[in-house]
Write an enzyme that holds these catalytic residues in place. Structure first.
Site, PDB file in Angstrom:
ATOM      1  N   ASP A  50      32.287  50.706  49.646  1.00 55.97           N
ATOM      2  CA  ASP A  50      31.440  50.514  48.474  1.00 55.97           C
ATOM      3  C   ASP A  50      29.985  50.633  48.908  1.00 55.97           C
ATOM      4  O   ASP A  50      29.420  49.724  49.500  1.00 55.97           O
ATOM      5  CB  ASP A  50      31.750  49.137  47.875  1.00 55.97           C
ATOM      6  CG  ASP A  50      30.859  48.824  46.678  1.00 55.97           C
ATOM      7  OD1 ASP A  50      30.084  49.715  46.269  1.00 55.97           O
ATOM      8  OD2 ASP A  50      30.956  47.700  46.159  1.00 55.97           O
ATOM      9  N   ASP A 228      48.031  68.455  43.588  1.00 54.75           N
ATOM     10  CA  ASP A 228      48.778  67.321  43.048  1.00 54.75           C
ATOM     11  C   ASP A 228      50.017  67.815  42.290  1.00 54.75           C
ATOM     12  O   ASP A 228      49.941  68.796  41.541  1.00 54.75           O
ATOM     13  CB  ASP A 228      47.844  66.573  42.080  1.00 54.75           C
ATOM     14  CG  ASP A 228      48.449  65.292  41.554  1.00 54.75           C
ATOM     15  OD1 ASP A 228      48.697  64.400  42.371  1.00 54.75           O
ATOM     16  OD2 ASP A 228      48.668  65.189  40.329  1.00 54.75           O
ATOM     17  N   GLU A 290      51.391  68.639  47.453  1.00 58.75           N
ATOM     18  CA  GLU A 290      52.263  67.470  47.234  1.00 58.75           C
ATOM     19  C   GLU A 290      53.602  68.025  46.780  1.00 58.75           C
ATOM     20  O   GLU A 290      53.892  68.125  45.593  1.00 58.75           O
ATOM     21  CB  GLU A 290      51.687  66.519  46.182  1.00 58.75           C
ATOM     22  CG  GLU A 290      52.470  65.224  46.154  1.00 58.75           C
ATOM     23  CD  GLU A 290      52.268  64.388  44.898  1.00 58.75           C
ATOM     24  OE1 GLU A 290      52.627  63.205  44.931  1.00 58.75           O
ATOM     25  OE2 GLU A 290      51.774  64.897  43.879  1.00 58.75           O
TER      26      GLU A 290
HETATM   27  C1  GLC Z   1      50.516  62.426  42.296  1.00 56.83           C
HETATM   28  C2  GLC Z   1      49.504  61.441  42.822  1.00 56.83           C
HETATM   29  C3  GLC Z   1      49.696  60.143  42.103  1.00 56.83           C
HETATM   30  C4  GLC Z   1      49.463  60.371  40.617  1.00 56.83           C
HETATM   31  C5  GLC Z   1      50.369  61.475  40.100  1.00 56.83           C
HETATM   32  C6  GLC Z   1      49.952  61.937  38.731  1.00 56.83           C
HETATM   33  O1  GLC Z   1      51.804  62.044  42.572  1.00 56.83           O
HETATM   34  O2  GLC Z   1      49.641  61.319  44.201  1.00 56.83           O
HETATM   35  O3  GLC Z   1      48.853  59.146  42.578  1.00 56.83           O
HETATM   36  O4  GLC Z   1      49.716  59.200  39.906  1.00 56.83           O
HETATM   37  O5  GLC Z   1      50.325  62.614  40.918  1.00 56.83           O
HETATM   38  O6  GLC Z   1      48.754  62.663  38.804  1.00 56.83           O
END
Ligand code: GLC
Length: 571
Positions: A50, A228, A290
């Site tokens: 922060d 993502d 991901e």
């Molecule tokens: C991915 C992200 C997660 C998020 C989801 C929706 O899995 O890592 O944190 O909630 O996408 O965007």
């Protein structure tokens, strides 16, 4: 005569310019891309530092801590979303892709972070959320405004069926994946929260708009993206019901196989298109995915048939090996290492969506030893490691104990079976000062209980701390070519307790032995490495978790204490 000399000189000059230019070009072609030797560090900005004393982390906070990251030895940081957002999913619900949320700072704070990081040879990777926007994004507001709005087809809209939603699809975050919009009476689809409507990736305008977003950040100097939720980008347009499976999930919904709304093949087209956008910059920009795939075979398809999709598709089969088992890790490593796409492996163990591995593989005081053990594995394998902030300290997972304290909405909806992801997102532990030195005021989430002993300031002073072990490993990795280019050679493959392997560099002949005791018992092991070209019976210790490890050991009688790490040069 003078003219002849002049011409001859000119020819020589041109030739040498040509030769040196082509050697430089071929060197550049041969040089491995930066991300193969990089250590990547994931930052959850809201919880890292922060810089304004408001209780939440922000970009100036990260910038102020770059020296720490540089000292740790990381080459790139990936920051989760900092774009304008109603913060329903803490930034993963984006209402403007080309700006910074005032909560995190300004675009000039962002530019400053890129520039300051660059000075320290640290690259910046940002999150690209392509599956969905926020329901407050102007695209969605327009799309929802009427059935014939030109942006209607930017999202997935459908009439209901039999007085309910169009089909039985469920949101990962609980209950139906469809929400009825009273204005038009139609339903829109959301794989995640209802505030995160899914974009329609069959619409070429959506693709163009998102590739422009990518260019916006690439032009600002980001080294790449972490993509993502790419497995959920496409849905089968027939909108068929998914097959049900026995039982119910944490939200009390029926279990189902997401046959028609996850992992559709069209995603490969998009990945190729996006990769071309990155490649047009000509300097090895990176895609990390991901990639929550259904099988390792499917995961490896994400590299692309011609290595033209994601360079680093995250391997969650490795990340979520359910128990500390040498056999299981060996199996997952072999699969990654020998993947048919010949893609570069990527290894991680923790992130902002999962219980930290510190708490998954051990309890009590064993956790510190296991933290070092796992670090040694992550940082000595052939592949790119991604660390999650605080794992280098042994930060623990600290889930809420009362429903009223939960911040992550899934924890409220699914309580008590699903407590949400607050536990792995607690403030970074900088010191033993109040609020762990994260902020001068009460942070948005409580600091984990172990912050007095596990924090940067204390661990920097302690030669045997987890933090110093990470630093030593990163240094070792950097200074020893076998860890970069060297082949991964599994050893003693029937040993269920000790995971061991060589890293062998064919070029220099360097070989390093790594032995990791994944059990709570002392193990006595022996190596016969002759068939790997190692003839000397003694190994020279490079790094050990045992402070009293001798400078050299005999390969045919090695003793490893519980959870011990032993790394040595062999010849
Ligand atoms: C991915 C992200 C997660 C998020 C989801 C929706 O899995 O890592 O944190 O909630 O996408 O965007």
């Amino acid at each position: 005569m003078a003219r002849q000399w002049f011409l001859a000189g000119l020819v020589v000059l041109l030739l040498s310019v040509f030769i040196s230019a082509s050697t430089a070009a071929s060197k550049a072609e041969q040089a491995e891309p930066w991300w193969k030797s990089a250590v990547i560090y994931e930052i959850y900005p809201r919880s890292f530092a922060d810089g304004r004393n408001c209780g939440k982390g922000n970009l100036p906070g990260i910038t102020a801590r770059l020296d720490y990251l540089s000292d740790l030895g990381v080459d790139a940081i990936w920051i989760t979303p900092c774009y304008p957002s109603p913060q329903v999913d803490f930034g993963y619900d984006i209402s403007d892709y080309c700006a910074i949320d005032p909560e995190f700072g300004t675009l000039s704070d962002f530019d400053n972070l890129v520039a300051e990081a660059r000075k320290r040879h640290i690259r910046l990777i940002v999150d690209l959320v392509m599956n969905h926007t926020s329901d407050r994004h102007p695209w969605f507001i327009e799309s929802a405004s009427s059935k014939n709005n030109p942006r209607r087809s930017w999202y997935i809209w459908s009439d209901g069926k039999d007085g309910g939603p169009p089909n039985n699809w469920l949101s990962l975050f609980g209950h139906s994946a469809w929400r009825r919009d009273p204005l038009t009476g139609q339903y829109y689809y959301h794989f995640f929260y209802p505030e995160q409507p899914d974009l329609n990736w069959r619409n070429p305008e959506v693709r163009r708009a998102m590739y422009d977003v990518a260019r916006f950040w690439l032009d600002r100097g980001v080294a790449g993206f972490r993509l993502d939720a790419i497995c959920t980008m496409f849905e089968d347009p027939r909108l068929l019901d998914n097959p049900l499976k026995p039982g119910t999930n944490k939200f009390g919904d029926p279990n189902m196989e997401n046959r028609y709304n996850e992992r559709q093949d069209e995603v490969h087209e998009v990945l190729k298109e996006l990769r071309r956008v990155l490649d047009s910059y000509g300097d090895n920009r990176l895609l990390i995915g991901e990639t929550s795939e259904a099988s390792v075979a499917k995961l490896f398809e994400m590299y692309g048939r011609n290595s033209d999709e994601i360079q680093l598709p995250m391997n969650f089969f490795f990340a979520f090996v359910p128990e500390l088992s040498a056999r299981e890790f060996r199996k997952q490593i072999a699969a990654s290492d020998l993947n048919p796409a010949r893609g570069w492996p990527v290894y991680l163990l923790s992130n902002h969506d999962q219980v930290r591995h510190y708490d998954r593989y051990a309890t009590g005081s064993d956790r510190d030893s296991v933290a070092k053990l796992m670090a040694a594995m992550l940082l000595t394998l052939r592949g790119t490691p991604i660390l999650y902030y605080g794992e280098e300290l042994g930060m623990e997972t600290s889930p809420p104990t009362r429903k009223q304290d939960v911040r992550d909405p899934i924890g409220k909806l699914g309580w008590p079976l699903e407590k949400g992801r607050d536990g792995e997102r607690t403030p970074m532990q900088w010191s033993d000062a109040p609020y762990a030195g994260f902020s001068a005021v009460k942070p948005w989430l409580p600091v984990a209980a172990n912050y007095k002993s596990h924090n940067v300031a204390v661990e920097q002073q302690d030669p045997s701390s987890i933090l110093n072990f990470y630093k030593k490993l990163i240094k070792l990795r950097r200074n020893n070519p076998a860890f970069g280019r060297g082949a991964y050679v599994p050893l003693n493959e029937s040993d269920n307790h000790v995971l061991s392997y060589l890293r062998q560099d064919a070029g220099t002949g360097d070989s390093v032995l790594v032995a990791l005791n994944m059990s709570r018992q002392t193990q006595h092991i022996s190596f016969d490495l002759k068939r790997h070209g190692i003839s000397e019976p003694e190994a020279t210790t490079l790094l050990s978790s045992d402070r009293h490890a001798p400078a050299s050991v005999l390969l045919n009688s090695l003793t490893l204490r519980p959870f011990a790490v032993y790394i040595a040069q062999v010849r």
